[in-house]
Scaffold this active site. Structure first.
Site, PDB file in Angstrom:
ATOM      1  N   HIS A 267      -7.932  -2.959   9.788  1.00 24.63           N
ATOM      2  CA  HIS A 267      -7.569  -2.886   8.370  1.00 24.63           C
ATOM      3  C   HIS A 267      -6.362  -3.775   8.073  1.00 24.63           C
ATOM      4  CE1 HIS A 267      -4.864   0.968   8.982  1.00 24.63           C
ATOM      5  NE2 HIS A 267      -4.126  -0.102   9.050  1.00 24.63           N
TER       6      HIS A 267
ATOM      7  N   GLU B   9      -9.676  -0.486   4.535  1.00 21.21           N
ATOM      8  CA  GLU B   9     -10.277   0.049   5.751  1.00 21.21           C
ATOM      9  C   GLU B   9     -11.643  -0.610   5.992  1.00 21.21           C
ATOM     10  OE1 GLU B   9      -8.552   1.802   7.630  1.00 21.21           O
ATOM     11  OE2 GLU B   9      -7.586   3.528   6.686  1.00 21.21           O
TER      12      GLU B   9
ATOM     13  N   ASN C 296      -7.936  -0.666  13.645  1.00 21.07           N
ATOM     14  CA  ASN C 296      -9.362  -0.722  13.299  1.00 21.07           C
ATOM     15  C   ASN C 296      -9.680  -1.949  12.445  1.00 21.07           C
ATOM     16  OD1 ASN C 296      -8.166  -0.066  10.894  1.00 21.07           O
ATOM     17  ND2 ASN C 296      -9.418   1.744  10.480  1.00 21.07           N
TER      18      ASN C 296
ATOM     19  N   ASP D 269       0.841  -1.198   0.000  1.00 17.55           N
ATOM     20  CA  ASP D 269       0.000   0.000   0.000  1.00 17.55           C
ATOM     21  C   ASP D 269       0.873   1.244   0.000  1.00 17.55           C
ATOM     22  OD1 ASP D 269       0.908  -0.183   2.618  1.00 17.55           O
ATOM     23  OD2 ASP D 269      -1.071  -0.393   3.523  1.00 17.55           O
TER      24      ASP D 269
HETATM   25  C1  GLP Z   1      -0.846   1.018   8.369  1.00 17.43           C
HETATM   26  C2  GLP Z   1      -0.563   0.311   7.033  1.00 17.43           C
HETATM   27  C3  GLP Z   1      -0.728  -1.153   7.119  1.00 17.43           C
HETATM   28  C4  GLP Z   1      -0.091  -1.626   8.395  1.00 17.43           C
HETATM   29  C5  GLP Z   1      -0.931  -1.190   9.545  1.00 17.43           C
HETATM   30  C6  GLP Z   1      -0.392  -1.558  10.899  1.00 17.43           C
HETATM   31  O1  GLP Z   1      -1.840   1.957   8.225  1.00 17.43           O
HETATM   32  N1  GLP Z   1      -1.336   0.828   5.943  1.00 17.43           N
HETATM   33  O2  GLP Z   1      -0.175  -1.784   5.985  1.00 17.43           O
HETATM   34  O3  GLP Z   1       0.007  -3.030   8.384  1.00 17.43           O
HETATM   35  O4  GLP Z   1      -1.209   0.189   9.473  1.00 17.43           O
HETATM   36  O5  GLP Z   1       0.706  -0.776  11.225  1.00 17.43           O
HETATM   37  P1  GLP Z   1       1.693  -1.128  12.419  1.00 17.43           P
HETATM   38  O6  GLP Z   1       2.373  -2.382  12.044  1.00 17.43           O
HETATM   39  O7  GLP Z   1       2.640   0.022  12.475  1.00 17.43           O
HETATM   40  O8  GLP Z   1       0.859  -1.259  13.645  1.00 17.43           O
END
Ligand code: GLP
Length: 251
Positions: free
Chosen positions: A146, A151, A144, A78
C-alpha cells in the site's frame, strides 16, 4: 498484450540506493533544495516509521536555514477514521510531533478532517485541496504494497476517499501503537492525486521491505500492489537503503 510474464512497461524512474545511516540526510538535502527553489511548495507528507529520520534531518536543516518551510503548504497523506482527536497514533499528531511542531517557521498544514460527521465529505474536501496541485508527494511503502491507505484493490484513478483498512495494516497498528481499538477505516489521498503530483518520492528502508519493493518496481503493475502504479508517474524517484534494495536488479 497483457501477458503476465512480461513486466508492464512503466516510465523510467530514478532509483537512489543509499546507506542506511545516511539516506535521510541525502533526501533532506533534496527536499531543502525544492523548498529553496519554490518557497510556496505544496507537499503531501506521510507518517509511519520510515520518514521519521527524514523529519529529524529536516528540522535540523530548517535550523540551519537550508529548508525554509514558512511559505510552504503541507498536506497530510492519510488518517485513521475513528481515533479521537489528539490520540498519539493519529497521523496529524505524529506529523506535528516529528516535524511541524518542531519548526521555527512552520508551514500551513492541511490535515484530514477525520472527525467529521460525514467522512465522505471530508475526503472530498481533502481531494479538492490536493486537486489544487501538489508539487511533491513523499510516500512510504506498506508491507502489503500500500501507499498511504491505498490498500490492495486500489486503482490508479482512485480519488481521495474513505477506505476500509487491510487486516495487515490494522495488525501493524496494534503492534506499533498498542491501540486498544484499531480503526477499520481511514481516509487517504488517492492514487489519482499521487500520480498527478509534480514529483513523487517513494522512501523504502529495511530488509523486511526488500521483497515488496521488488514486487512494486519489477513485476507487472496491478491492484494487488498499489505501489506498482507509481511507475506510471513521469517523475518518480525511489530512495531505498541498501537492505531494502537488496533484491532489485541493479546496474
Ligand atoms: C502505514 C501508512 C502509510 C505508511 C506505511 C508504511 O499504514 N498508512 O502511509 O507509509 O504504512 O509505514 P512504515 O513507514 O512505518 O513502514
Amino acid at each position: 498484450m497483457s501477458g503476465s510474464s512480461e513486466p508492464v512497461p512503466g516510465r523510467p524512474y530514478r532509483l537512489e540506493v543509499l546507506p542506511s545511516a545516511g539516506w535521510a540526510r541525502v533526501v533532506a538535502a533534496s527536499f531543502g533544495a525544492r523548498l529553496q527553489a519554490r518557497p510556496a511548495l505544496r507537499v503531501c507528507l506521510p507518517t509511519g516509521d520510515t520518514p521519521a529520520p527524514l523529519y529529524a534531518e529536516l528540522v535540523a536543516a530548517e535550523g540551519r536555514g537550508d529548508a525554509p518551510f514558512a511559505s510552504a503548504t503541507v498536506v497530510l497523506l492519510d488518517e485513521w477514521v475513528g481515533l479521537p482527536a489528539g490520540d498519539p497514533a493519529r497521523c496529524d499528531v505524529r506529523l506535528r510531533d516529528q516535524l511541524l511542531g518542531r519548526l521555527d517557521g512552520p508551514p500551513r498544514f492541511v490535515a484530514i478532517d477525520a472527525d467529521a460527521a460525514d467522512p465522505d465529505a471530508a475526503a472530498a474536501a481533502h481531494d479538492a485541496e490536493c486537486a489544487r496541485g501538489l508539487d511533491l508527494v513523499i510516500l512510504g511503502l506498506g508491507m502489503n504494497g500500500h501507499v498511504g491507505f491505498n490498500e490492495p484493490g486500489s486503482r490508479p484513478d482512485d480519488p481521495t476517499r474513505l477506505v476500509r483498512l487491510a487486516v495487515s495494516t490494522r495488525e501493524a497498528a496494534v503492534t506499533r501503537y498498542g491501540l486498544p481499538h484499531v480503526p477499520t477505516a481511514g481516509i487517504t489521498v488517492g492514487l489519482a492525486r499521487l500520480l498527478e503530483a509534480g514529483e513523487a518520492w517513494l522512501l523504502v528502508t529495511g530488509e523486511r521491505k526488500a521483497s515488496i519493493l521488488r514486487r512494486a518496481l519489477e513485476e507487472p503493475e496491478g491492484p494487488d500492489c498499489p505501489a506498482s502504479y507509481l511507475r506510471r508517474h513521469p517523475r518518480l524517484a525511489v530512495f531505498a537503503d541498501e537492505p531494502a534494495a537488496a533484491l532489485l536488479r541493479r546496474g
